[in-house]
Design a protein around this motif. Sequence first.
Motif, PDB file in Angstrom:
ATOM      1  N   MET A   1       1.144   5.041   6.926  1.00  0.00           N
ATOM      2  CA  MET A   1       1.896   4.659   5.739  1.00  0.00           C
ATOM      3  C   MET A   1       2.914   3.590   6.124  1.00  0.00           C
ATOM      4  N   LEU A   2       3.212   2.718   5.196  1.00  0.00           N
ATOM      5  CA  LEU A   2       4.287   1.754   5.379  1.00  0.00           C
ATOM      6  C   LEU A   2       5.628   2.475   5.370  1.00  0.00           C
ATOM      7  N   THR A   3       6.617   1.889   6.019  1.00  0.00           N
ATOM      8  CA  THR A   3       7.987   2.360   5.863  1.00  0.00           C
ATOM      9  C   THR A   3       8.667   1.524   4.786  1.00  0.00           C
ATOM     10  N   ALA A   4       9.743   2.059   4.227  1.00  0.00           N
ATOM     11  CA  ALA A   4      10.509   1.290   3.243  1.00  0.00           C
ATOM     12  C   ALA A   4      11.014  -0.004   3.855  1.00  0.00           C
TER      13      ALA A   4
ATOM     14  N   GLY B   1       0.840  -1.189   0.000  1.00  0.00           N
ATOM     15  CA  GLY B   1       0.000   0.000   0.000  1.00  0.00           C
ATOM     16  C   GLY B   1       0.874   1.236   0.000  1.00  0.00           C
ATOM     17  N   PHE B   2       0.309   2.353   0.384  1.00  0.00           N
ATOM     18  CA  PHE B   2       1.052   3.621   0.359  1.00  0.00           C
ATOM     19  C   PHE B   2       2.257   3.546   1.293  1.00  0.00           C
ATOM     20  N   THR B   3       3.425   3.841   0.732  1.00  0.00           N
ATOM     21  CA  THR B   3       4.687   3.700   1.440  1.00  0.00           C
ATOM     22  C   THR B   3       5.410   5.034   1.482  1.00  0.00           C
ATOM     23  N   ASP B   4       5.985   5.345   2.617  1.00  0.00           N
ATOM     24  CA  ASP B   4       6.690   6.619   2.803  1.00  0.00           C
ATOM     25  C   ASP B   4       8.054   6.550   2.125  1.00  0.00           C
ATOM     26  N   THR B   5       8.105   6.982   0.884  1.00  0.00           N
ATOM     27  CA  THR B   5       9.326   7.010   0.083  1.00  0.00           C
ATOM     28  C   THR B   5       9.353   8.332  -0.681  1.00  0.00           C
TER      29      THR B   5
ATOM     30  N   ARG C   1      -0.025  -5.148   9.488  1.00  0.00           N
ATOM     31  CA  ARG C   1      -0.390  -6.523   9.146  1.00  0.00           C
ATOM     32  C   ARG C   1       0.833  -7.293   8.662  1.00  0.00           C
ATOM     33  N   GLN C   2       0.817  -8.581   8.871  1.00  0.00           N
ATOM     34  CA  GLN C   2       1.831  -9.434   8.260  1.00  0.00           C
ATOM     35  C   GLN C   2       1.544  -9.529   6.763  1.00  0.00           C
TER      36      GLN C   2
END
Length: 250
Positions: free
Chosen positions: A198-201, A177-181, A227-228
């Motif tokens: 947001m997900l991290t890299a 999903g949306f990732t902080d990059t 989530r896994q």
Amino acid sequence: MSTVALITGAASGIGAAVARRLASGGARCVLVDLDQPGVERLAKEVGGAWLTADVSLPESSEQAVALAEEKYGRLDLVHLNAGISSGVDLAHFDLAQYRKAVGVNMDGVVFGVNAAVPLLRRSGGGAIVVTASLAGLVAYDGDPVYTMTKHAVVGLVRGLAVPLAREKIRIGAVCPGFTDTPLTAGMRDAFAGAGFPMLTAEDVAAAVESAFYAEEPGTLLVVQPGRQPVPYRYAGVPGPAGGQKPPSLG
């Protein structure tokens, strides 16, 4: 014998996180990016080799694989991660912008697979993981052309899974999903204001490493905050009413 990994789009974001994660486990990395200072800096950090190249050109992937063979003599893992948002507005179509997005997001994956498979084969097998996106599984109307490119690479992964598995080469994809990059830097404030995580890299890098060793060919790992990672399952499509199976066309 150390694992050798090739990573595209490696200068920042998910690619850089994957390089650091694999190198910390002893892998020797070949890093590819258009950002020459960034990719050189990271290569020095992880003790790897680097190449400044545009993945939308087939010779870039060929040069990257040749560098892996020249420096390390083999190739085990390939992370085809380079990607860009398209920014294409179909109401005011810009052909050059469209070609750039397709070149990086789709052609870069096709060229990367084509260049890497012979060396993976000579190395006794290995794994390829493509960075797709949730936009490769569902409709993202914020960027329809980006969505098209990610659906395309998911289809490529699924179509190649069984043929490559016969050669001891696994191929799969991560669909975060949306990732902080840097790709989503302009969205951070909006997400923070909405309270949307947001997900991290590093979250995605952990999923990439899992995907390299997935047992099922063509695994598509969905990655979402908190989530896994979980394999995505398609429902399948109806066949003929009589239940007949198509002939083998492979």
